[in-house]
Enzyme design. Structure first.
Site, PDB file in Angstrom:
ATOM      1  N   PHE A 180       0.730  -1.339  -0.115  1.00 26.68           N
ATOM      2  CA  PHE A 180       0.120   0.019   0.257  1.00 26.68           C
ATOM      3  C   PHE A 180       0.619   1.399  -0.189  1.00 26.68           C
ATOM      4  O   PHE A 180       1.827   1.273   0.303  1.00 26.68           O
ATOM      5  CB  PHE A 180      -1.141  -0.135   0.923  1.00 26.68           C
ATOM      6  CG  PHE A 180      -0.248   0.038   2.643  1.00 26.68           C
ATOM      7  CD1 PHE A 180      -0.117   1.587   2.901  1.00 26.68           C
ATOM      8  CD2 PHE A 180       0.138  -0.711   3.050  1.00 26.68           C
ATOM      9  CE1 PHE A 180       0.347   1.785   4.407  1.00 26.68           C
ATOM     10  CE2 PHE A 180       0.418  -1.007   4.298  1.00 26.68           C
ATOM     11  CZ  PHE A 180       0.571   0.590   5.100  1.00 26.68           C
ATOM     12  N   CYS A 181       0.625   2.674  -0.456  1.00 23.45           N
ATOM     13  CA  CYS A 181       0.639   3.976  -0.643  1.00 23.45           C
ATOM     14  C   CYS A 181      -0.365   4.393   0.655  1.00 23.45           C
ATOM     15  O   CYS A 181      -1.058   3.940   1.324  1.00 23.45           O
ATOM     16  CB  CYS A 181       1.432   4.209  -1.357  1.00 23.45           C
ATOM     17  SG  CYS A 181       0.243   3.858  -2.952  1.00 23.45           S
ATOM     18  N   ASP A 182       0.071   5.866  -0.451  1.00 21.64           N
ATOM     19  CA  ASP A 182      -0.989   6.719   0.277  1.00 21.64           C
ATOM     20  C   ASP A 182      -2.825   6.780  -0.687  1.00 21.64           C
ATOM     21  O   ASP A 182      -3.430   6.661   0.413  1.00 21.64           O
ATOM     22  CB  ASP A 182      -1.008   8.339  -0.121  1.00 21.64           C
ATOM     23  CG  ASP A 182      -0.138   7.960   0.858  1.00 21.64           C
ATOM     24  OD1 ASP A 182      -0.130   8.483   2.035  1.00 21.64           O
ATOM     25  OD2 ASP A 182       1.129   9.447   0.834  1.00 21.64           O
TER      26      ASP A 182
ATOM     27  N   LEU B 147      -3.781   3.990   1.988  1.00 24.55           N
ATOM     28  CA  LEU B 147      -3.484   3.877   4.008  1.00 24.55           C
ATOM     29  C   LEU B 147      -4.841   5.194   3.223  1.00 24.55           C
ATOM     30  O   LEU B 147      -5.557   5.603   4.474  1.00 24.55           O
ATOM     31  CB  LEU B 147      -2.238   5.077   3.843  1.00 24.55           C
ATOM     32  CG  LEU B 147      -2.402   4.720   5.575  1.00 24.55           C
ATOM     33  CD1 LEU B 147      -2.560   3.425   6.423  1.00 24.55           C
ATOM     34  CD2 LEU B 147      -0.758   5.508   6.026  1.00 24.55           C
TER      35      LEU B 147
ATOM     36  N   GLY C 210      -2.916   4.153  -3.333  1.00 25.59           N
ATOM     37  CA  GLY C 210      -3.477   2.893  -3.862  1.00 25.59           C
ATOM     38  C   GLY C 210      -2.505   3.034  -5.462  1.00 25.59           C
ATOM     39  O   GLY C 210      -2.412   1.733  -5.978  1.00 25.59           O
TER      40      GLY C 210
END
Length: 116
Positions: free
Chosen positions: A73-75, A102, A77
């Site tokens: 994951f990142c901020d 996130l 997607g």
């Protein structure tokens, strides 16, 4: 087994919802991988996540387990999808991206913690 069709859809790294990610972590010991820069990770992330920034993924992928699902994951997607695809191309069979990243995780009221 319920997630298997989701994981294998299209033969590429696919995304899972927050609830599917939690099930994957709880039922199959899935490992959360935060691909955001270290500073962002330290400010707050999923509690049990490991931080491997996208820039370091090639150098550090050998430290990841190949026998457990990886939930990347990142901020939002977007970046995690490409990281998940890269991991899959390098022999990681069960790799998914957290849909909405996130941001979606926190919107769903799921816990996060700052790292020190």
């Amino acid at each position: 087994m319920l997630l298997w069709p989701t994981l294998m859809r299209g033969g590429r790294a696919s995304s899972v919802s927050v609830s599917e990610a939690v099930q994957l972590a709880n039922q199959k010991q899935g490992v959360f991988i935060d691909v955001r820069p270290h500073e962002r990770f330290k400010a707050g992330s999923i509690a049990q996540a490991r931080n491997i920034p996208l820039a370091d993924i090639d150098a550090k992928m050998s430290s990841l387990p190949k026998d457990k699902p990886l939930i990347v994951f990142c901020d939002q997607g977007r970046i995690s999808g490409s990281a998940a695809g890269k991991l899959r191309k390098n022999g990681f069979a069960e790799v998914v991206s957290l849909e909405g990243g996130l941001n979606k995780w926190t919107e769903a009221g799921m816990p996060t913690s700052a790292k020190h």
